[in-house]
Design an enzyme around this catalytic site. Sequence first.
Site, PDB file in Angstrom:
ATOM      1  N   LYS A   1      44.757  47.058  35.801  1.00 21.61           N
ATOM      2  CA  LYS A   1      43.834  46.975  34.656  1.00 21.61           C
ATOM      3  C   LYS A   1      44.025  48.097  33.640  1.00 21.61           C
ATOM      4  O   LYS A   1      43.785  47.923  32.457  1.00 21.61           O
ATOM      5  CB  LYS A   1      42.392  46.951  35.152  1.00 21.61           C
ATOM      6  CG  LYS A   1      42.009  45.629  35.792  1.00 21.61           C
ATOM      7  CD  LYS A   1      40.502  45.509  35.943  1.00 21.61           C
ATOM      8  CE  LYS A   1      40.099  44.118  36.374  1.00 21.61           C
ATOM      9  NZ  LYS A   1      40.472  43.833  37.793  1.00 21.61           N
TER      10      LYS A   1
ATOM     11  N   GLU B   1      32.616  44.555  29.237  1.00 20.76           N
ATOM     12  CA  GLU B   1      31.837  43.892  30.282  1.00 20.76           C
ATOM     13  C   GLU B   1      32.520  44.211  31.601  1.00 20.76           C
ATOM     14  O   GLU B   1      33.703  44.507  31.640  1.00 20.76           O
ATOM     15  CB  GLU B   1      31.853  42.378  30.058  1.00 20.76           C
ATOM     16  CG  GLU B   1      33.063  41.618  30.636  1.00 20.76           C
ATOM     17  CD  GLU B   1      34.406  41.960  29.991  1.00 20.76           C
ATOM     18  OE1 GLU B   1      34.399  42.538  28.892  1.00 20.76           O
ATOM     19  OE2 GLU B   1      35.460  41.666  30.596  1.00 20.76           O
TER      20      GLU B   1
ATOM     21  N   SER C   1      48.562  43.712  42.872  1.00 21.71           N
ATOM     22  CA  SER C   1      47.792  44.121  41.695  1.00 21.71           C
ATOM     23  C   SER C   1      46.940  45.359  41.884  1.00 21.71           C
ATOM     24  O   SER C   1      46.666  46.077  40.921  1.00 21.71           O
ATOM     25  CB  SER C   1      46.895  42.949  41.246  1.00 21.71           C
ATOM     26  OG  SER C   1      46.077  42.505  42.321  1.00 21.71           O
TER      27      SER C   1
HETATM   28  C1  LIG Z   1      40.516  42.578  38.348  1.00 16.67           C
HETATM   29  C2  LIG Z   1      41.540  42.432  39.373  1.00 16.67           C
HETATM   30  C3  LIG Z   1      42.252  41.220  39.546  1.00 16.67           C
HETATM   31  C4  LIG Z   1      41.942  39.960  38.785  1.00 16.67           C
HETATM   32  O1  LIG Z   1      42.121  40.041  37.416  1.00 16.67           O
HETATM   33  P1  LIG Z   1      43.346  39.309  36.679  1.00 16.67           P
HETATM   34  O2  LIG Z   1      42.981  39.414  35.242  1.00 16.67           O
HETATM   35  O3  LIG Z   1      43.396  37.909  37.189  1.00 16.67           O
HETATM   36  O4  LIG Z   1      44.572  40.068  37.024  1.00 16.67           O
HETATM   37  C5  LIG Z   1      43.270  41.175  40.486  1.00 16.67           C
HETATM   38  N1  LIG Z   1      43.559  42.247  41.253  1.00 16.67           N
HETATM   39  C6  LIG Z   1      42.894  43.418  41.126  1.00 16.67           C
HETATM   40  C7  LIG Z   1      43.277  44.549  42.008  1.00 16.67           C
HETATM   41  C8  LIG Z   1      41.863  43.548  40.203  1.00 16.67           C
HETATM   42  O5  LIG Z   1      41.209  44.712  40.098  1.00 16.67           O
END
Ligand SMILES: *Cc1c(COP(=O)(O)O)cnc(C)c1O
Length: 395
Positions: A91, A113, A379
């Site tokens: 993010k 948000e 992610s």
């Molecule tokens: C917020 C988040 C997501 C989901 O958000 P996307 O916009 O779909 O990437 C996925 N993995 C993590 C670790 C997150 O914090």
Amino acid sequence: MKNFYHADKNGYYGKFGGAFVPEMLYSNVEELRLKYLKVIQEDSFQKEFNQLLKDYVGRPSPLYFAKRLSKKYQTKIYLKREDLNHTGAHKINNTIGQILMAKRLGKKRIIAETGAGQHGVATATVCALMGMQCVVFMGEIDIARQAPNVARMKMLGATVIPAISGSKTLKDATNEAIRDWINNPEDTFYIIGSVVGPHPYPDMVARFQSVISEEMKKQLKEKEGTENPNYIIACVGGGSNAAGAFYHYLDNEKVKLIAVEAAGKGINSGKSAATSLLGLDGVIHGSRTLLMQTKDGQITEPYSISAGLDYPGVGPQHAHLFKSGRADFLNATDDEAMQAGLELCKLEGIIPAIESAHALAALDKMEFKKDDIIVVNLSGRGDKDLNIYINYFNY
Ligand SMILES: *Cc1c(COP(=O)(O)O)cnc(C)c1O
């Protein structure tokens, strides 16, 4: 056919996308639409963005060959380590890009948000970095559920305002943020946390996250002698980490793109967030996309054990990738994700975010050849999810 999978100049991906905003917001969104590409392409913007990604976020994130995981699945699996970024997920790539955009547009105040608080923390972080005022809207229920992230945002200097309408969760927080933006059009920039919202947000956020696949290409070339994997697997909430991991491969159809949604307690349980399978065309938060809704168009409350995947829509680009067949959409239940998360702990010594564990759970549902190259976009890291892991596994 070129550019078929990217936004056209009005922000459409096939029939999805666009900018459906109330008249009071039109000037804010239009200002951004007219300027965003020019700003992003400026040398000074690129220089500052890349410097911060390197020295503050810690990029490039490693592309790690997961040897024991590969052995288990009898193929070659790499993990793109977004979990190692500052603040623990992808993010931050986006919030750095957007705060630089806000500064270039002369804005003084940032609003955002947040659902579980991850995007709120990433936004509060870059506001502290830039010395800008930060207001985060968060559902009252989420504030109670996510106390550590609320504390983090406060420590970083942000004001957290509870959204007390509706279900008191993410979509209500988003509505509050939009209301604030309408009332403060001159000095305020709205940092959106995923590839959602009115054009140009989905395209802008995808561009900021596209550093993921840009690095992937170089790193694969170095390690495998080719830029192209056979598969890229990423989880999808709103879809920003997937959009970044797919970005530079969209027009190369030899690279198979796998998006993994949260099936919660099961696709047909009424408690899931598998938007592409269950969703119908609709407009949410400013764009036309696939959306979980009742027959008369009321938004269905989504559910997933993972807060980051718990969103009733999906970015318009993903709706298009789904409908056009460019990406395959799989899904993983809570239980499958939790087991896959634990498997990564035991096999590789990495505790993943539960969102990312959904992407890992897809490995079990696919068939690979021995020489296939698979990249799983990891992610985020699992520190924030420790309580959920503890409760689930009874530690
Ligand atoms: C917020 C988040 C997501 C989901 O958000 P996307 O916009 O779909 O990437 C996925 N993995 C993590 C670790 C997150 O914090």
